[in-house]
Design an enzyme around this catalytic site. Sequence first.
Site, mmCIF file in Angstrom:
data_model
loop_
_atom_site.group_PDB
_atom_site.id
_atom_site.type_symbol
_atom_site.label_atom_id
_atom_site.label_comp_id
_atom_site.label_asym_id
_atom_site.label_seq_id
_atom_site.Cartn_x
_atom_site.Cartn_y
_atom_site.Cartn_z
ATOM 1 N N ASN A 211 87.063 13.910 78.576
ATOM 2 C CA ASN A 211 87.814 14.107 77.595
ATOM 3 C C ASN A 211 88.395 13.520 77.692
ATOM 4 O O ASN A 211 89.234 13.038 78.451
ATOM 5 C CB ASN A 211 87.997 15.922 77.504
ATOM 6 C CG ASN A 211 88.603 15.968 78.713
ATOM 7 O OD1 ASN A 211 90.102 15.731 79.180
ATOM 8 N ND2 ASN A 211 88.275 17.569 79.440
ATOM 9 N N HIS A 212 90.027 13.741 77.276
ATOM 10 C CA HIS A 212 91.275 12.541 76.769
ATOM 11 C C HIS A 212 91.790 12.647 77.449
ATOM 12 O O HIS A 212 93.504 12.351 77.605
ATOM 13 C CB HIS A 212 91.749 12.558 75.852
ATOM 14 C CG HIS A 212 91.095 12.008 74.790
ATOM 15 N ND1 HIS A 212 89.750 10.421 74.679
ATOM 16 C CD2 HIS A 212 90.158 12.401 73.332
ATOM 17 C CE1 HIS A 212 89.053 10.155 73.946
ATOM 18 N NE2 HIS A 212 89.909 10.869 73.169
#
Length: 409
Positions: A211-212
Amino acid sequence: MSILSGKHILLGVTGSIAAYKAADLASKLTQAGAQVDVILTGAGEKFVTPLTFQSVTGRRAYTDNDLWGNEAHILHVTFGKTADILVIAPCTADTMAKLAHGIADNLLTVTALAAACPILIAPAMDGGMFDHPATRANLAALQSHGVLVAGPAEGYLASGLSGKGRMVESVEVLGHIRNVLGKRGKLAGKKIIVTAGGTQEAIDPVRILTNHSSGRQGYALAQAALDSGADVCLITTPTALTPPVGARVVCVKSVQEMLDVLINESADALIMAAAAADFRPKQVAKEKMKKRDGIPQIELEAAPDILKIVTSSPLGAGSGSPAGKKRFKVVVGFAAESQDLLENAAEKLQSKGLDFIAANDISAKDAGFAIETNRITLLFANGTQEILQLMSKTEAAEKIIEHTARLLE
Ligand code: CTP
């Protein structure tokens, strides 16, 4: 960096080419709000001038001329009494030898002998000089006198050789200074575990699901806990960030690895800032998936919910603590939400057994992943709330650590 704000820091600069790094250190300390008084030795002055330091600190820099000047009789004693820390960076083999033997023949060494504050040195010299038995003995003597030592690092030396003797970079010295200044903070004697970064779930030996998350908020929390004197363990996934000086760092990748580490840990507080995966591939392919085999169908399964597991499983017998004792006295979670922020966060607060949760609107441009600022609302188990206005992740971390310390009081 509120830990440095208003602090009086004496920076001693001795005769090494690494003196240029001291100018950067003085600048960083000043920018963080510290009052920096620089004392150069005669040899230090040959490498960098007092004007360099005056220009970055906005205060006059002192030299051996001041040892015999008008204020000479009180200068060294005043410095030694008013400073929060004396940092000698770079510290040559010669100055180390003088300090180890109580020799006081210049303004810096006189001040060091009179100093009532902690002393931190960052040695800088050629590898052979650092390895010399005399230097080793001086280092041991200094440590036995309570002098703290940052470095030296391995790497390229001014002699053209490579070895151990380089002064550590100014950010690292800064980290050591923070550790010293924070020592008697609100979390002194407390152990805090912080998790950080986005977990990585393997699909095959090459590909991952992630994920970011940049890890910034978690790293800022680890630093803020260190600034308050805590013993910090940072459990982190791979990030581009440098862990704060003084933290015990445990590197993990997947949710399972993070859980395996946490299940064997206990602490005063756990702050779960990591963006842990909710889903992971059911099967991890042993070999790289090949294009020629067509587009793969990847079946996902639920990843373990770390918070739910660690808050509902007390320490077992054999862990050194009485069976049934809570693993963590205070547990803090984060809620990354793109809608119904407070409702969702309140549900997580309750279902995950947390003391408080930092609810974070990731749809806002100035909050959430991979940027420097955050916009957080804290929801507490007793039903109260605190809205934190837009602030840096460092400031948000300081607030969260303040609340953690209050709950541990
Ligand atoms: N968390 C956890 N284990 C997971 C996933 C999340 O312990 N497998 C933790 C996070 O570190 C965070 C909190 O739970 O402190 C909330 O994470 P978040 O992703 O906001 O919520 P989820 O519980 O994963 O629910 P959802 O993704 O459906 O919002």
